[in-house]
Design a protein around this motif. Structure first.
Motif, PDB file in Angstrom:
ATOM      1  N   GLU A   1       0.812  -1.217   0.000  1.00 13.54           N
ATOM      2  CA  GLU A   1       0.000   0.000   0.000  1.00 13.54           C
ATOM      3  C   GLU A   1       0.849   1.272   0.000  1.00 13.54           C
ATOM      4  OE1 GLU A   1      -0.540  -2.584   2.264  1.00 13.54           O
ATOM      5  OE2 GLU A   1      -2.161  -3.411   1.049  1.00 13.54           O
ATOM      6  N   LYS A   2       2.123   1.133   0.325  1.00 11.59           N
ATOM      7  CA  LYS A   2       3.022   2.289   0.352  1.00 11.59           C
ATOM      8  C   LYS A   2       3.932   2.354  -0.876  1.00 11.59           C
ATOM      9  CE  LYS A   2       2.969   2.661   5.354  1.00 11.59           C
ATOM     10  NZ  LYS A   2       3.763   2.714   6.585  1.00 11.59           N
ATOM     11  N   VAL A   3       3.730   1.454  -1.832  1.00 13.97           N
ATOM     12  CA  VAL A   3       4.538   1.462  -3.053  1.00 13.97           C
ATOM     13  C   VAL A   3       4.156   2.666  -3.899  1.00 13.97           C
ATOM     14  CG1 VAL A   3       4.984   0.257  -5.233  1.00 13.97           C
ATOM     15  CG2 VAL A   3       4.948  -1.017  -3.072  1.00 13.97           C
ATOM     16  N   VAL A   4       5.171   3.400  -4.357  1.00 11.24           N
ATOM     17  CA  VAL A   4       4.924   4.559  -5.215  1.00 11.24           C
ATOM     18  C   VAL A   4       5.294   4.284  -6.669  1.00 11.24           C
ATOM     19  CG1 VAL A   4       5.126   6.250  -3.362  1.00 11.24           C
ATOM     20  CG2 VAL A   4       7.170   5.609  -4.637  1.00 11.24           C
ATOM     21  N   LYS A   5       6.151   3.273  -6.895  1.00 12.12           N
ATOM     22  CA  LYS A   5       6.589   2.949  -8.260  1.00 12.12           C
ATOM     23  C   LYS A   5       6.965   1.480  -8.328  1.00 12.12           C
ATOM     24  CE  LYS A   5       8.347   3.892 -12.482  1.00 12.12           C
ATOM     25  NZ  LYS A   5       8.570   2.592 -13.065  1.00 12.12           N
ATOM     26  N   ALA A   6       6.515   0.813  -9.362  1.00 14.93           N
ATOM     27  CA  ALA A   6       6.872  -0.588  -9.617  1.00 14.93           C
ATOM     28  C   ALA A   6       7.422  -0.703 -11.028  1.00 14.93           C
ATOM     29  CB  ALA A   6       5.652  -1.492  -9.462  1.00 14.93           C
ATOM     30  N   THR A   7       8.390  -1.580 -11.197  1.00 20.29           N
ATOM     31  CA  THR A   7       8.902  -1.898 -12.518  1.00 20.29           C
ATOM     32  C   THR A   7       8.785  -3.408 -12.697  1.00 20.29           C
ATOM     33  OG1 THR A   7      10.463  -0.054 -12.377  1.00 20.29           O
ATOM     34  CG2 THR A   7      10.843  -1.673 -14.116  1.00 20.29           C
ATOM     35  N   VAL A   8       8.115  -3.801 -13.766  1.00 22.47           N
ATOM     36  CA  VAL A   8       7.869  -5.209 -14.074  1.00 22.47           C
ATOM     37  C   VAL A   8       8.677  -5.571 -15.313  1.00 22.47           C
ATOM     38  CG1 VAL A   8       6.112  -6.925 -14.676  1.00 22.47           C
ATOM     39  CG2 VAL A   8       5.520  -5.003 -13.156  1.00 22.47           C
ATOM     40  N   PHE A   9       9.431  -6.662 -15.200  1.00 28.26           N
ATOM     41  CA  PHE A   9      10.212  -7.180 -16.320  1.00 28.26           C
ATOM     42  C   PHE A   9       9.630  -8.536 -16.707  1.00 28.26           C
ATOM     43  CE2 PHE A   9      12.921  -4.711 -13.518  1.00 28.26           C
ATOM     44  CZ  PHE A   9      13.506  -3.788 -14.380  1.00 28.26           C
ATOM     45  N   LEU A  10       9.276  -8.700 -17.969  1.00 26.04           N
ATOM     46  CA  LEU A  10       8.718  -9.954 -18.472  1.00 26.04           C
ATOM     47  C   LEU A  10       9.585 -10.480 -19.605  1.00 26.04           C
ATOM     48  CD1 LEU A  10       4.941  -8.942 -18.780  1.00 26.04           C
ATOM     49  CD2 LEU A  10       6.000 -10.320 -16.979  1.00 26.04           C
ATOM     50  N   THR A  11       9.733 -11.802 -19.685  1.00 24.92           N
ATOM     51  CA  THR A  11      10.451 -12.377 -20.811  1.00 24.92           C
ATOM     52  C   THR A  11       9.532 -12.592 -22.011  1.00 24.92           C
ATOM     53  OG1 THR A  11      10.120 -14.622 -19.971  1.00 24.92           O
ATOM     54  CG2 THR A  11      12.206 -13.504 -19.385  1.00 24.92           C
ATOM     55  N   ASP A  12       8.217 -12.464 -21.794  1.00 27.16           N
ATOM     56  CA  ASP A  12       7.248 -12.635 -22.871  1.00 27.16           C
ATOM     57  C   ASP A  12       6.060 -11.707 -22.616  1.00 27.16           C
ATOM     58  OD1 ASP A  12       5.377 -13.440 -24.751  1.00 27.16           O
ATOM     59  OD2 ASP A  12       5.592 -15.580 -24.320  1.00 27.16           O
ATOM     60  N   MET A  13       5.938 -10.687 -23.432  1.00 25.33           N
ATOM     61  CA  MET A  13       4.862  -9.714 -23.251  1.00 25.33           C
ATOM     62  C   MET A  13       3.484 -10.336 -23.452  1.00 25.33           C
ATOM     63  SD  MET A  13       4.584  -6.704 -22.086  1.00 25.33           S
ATOM     64  CE  MET A  13       6.056  -5.732 -22.316  1.00 25.33           C
ATOM     65  N   ASP A  14       3.417 -11.543 -24.019  1.00 20.31           N
ATOM     66  CA  ASP A  14       2.135 -12.240 -24.119  1.00 20.31           C
ATOM     67  C   ASP A  14       1.593 -12.597 -22.732  1.00 20.31           C
ATOM     68  OD1 ASP A  14       2.085 -12.086 -26.885  1.00 20.31           O
ATOM     69  OD2 ASP A  14       2.870 -14.114 -27.185  1.00 20.31           O
ATOM     70  N   ASN A  15       2.427 -12.545 -21.715  1.00 20.34           N
ATOM     71  CA  ASN A  15       1.989 -12.807 -20.338  1.00 20.34           C
ATOM     72  C   ASN A  15       1.461 -11.555 -19.636  1.00 20.34           C
ATOM     73  OD1 ASN A  15       2.601 -15.559 -20.311  1.00 20.34           O
ATOM     74  ND2 ASN A  15       4.748 -15.153 -19.832  1.00 20.34           N
TER      75      ASN A  15
END
Length: 125
Positions: A68-82
């Motif tokens: 609830e206190k997260v201000v920024k997340a970065t998501v890395f995927l090996t397959d954008m189909d996911n």
């Protein structure tokens, strides 16, 4: 700067911290779907994403913070189909809280994981 470490999340694989607390912010290292035993969850993208969130929650809790206190997340995927499947689980974990976010496809992740997430959160009071 204060280092954050918990045995409720996997230990770092190299010369880095699980997270650091700097000037009221928690910066987590990227979390992949690894258990506290260091074993990769080799299941579906959904199973891997839930493990990543379990790791993030444990680290943030150790830092007296939370999703609830997260201000920024970065998501890395090996397959954008996911993306859709990950997005659904992401929304499940964050609920109505919607931090800023980036999501990118990468060529490869450590241990051949399908997903990695890092966050920046406000530190606890």
């Amino acid at each position: 700067m204060k280092y954050v470490a918990t045995d409720k999340a996997p230990a770092a694989f190299g010369p880095y911290a699980q997270a650091v607390n700097v000037n009221g912010f928690i910066y987590t290292s990227g979390q992949i779907p690894v258990t506290t035993d260091g074993l990769l969850i080799e299941g579906t993208i959904e199973e891997q994403t839930h493990q990543v969130f379990a790791n993030l929650k444990a680290i943030l809790e150790e830092a007296n913070s939370s999703l609830e206190k997260v201000v920024k997340a970065t998501v890395f995927l090996t397959d954008m189909d996911n993306f859709v499947a990950v997005n659904d689980i992401y929304a499940e974990h964050f609920g109505t809280h919607t931090p800023a976010r980036s999501c990118v496809q990468v060529g490869r992740l450590p241990k051949d994981a399908q997903i990695e997430i890092e966050v920046i959160a406000l530190a606890g009071e």
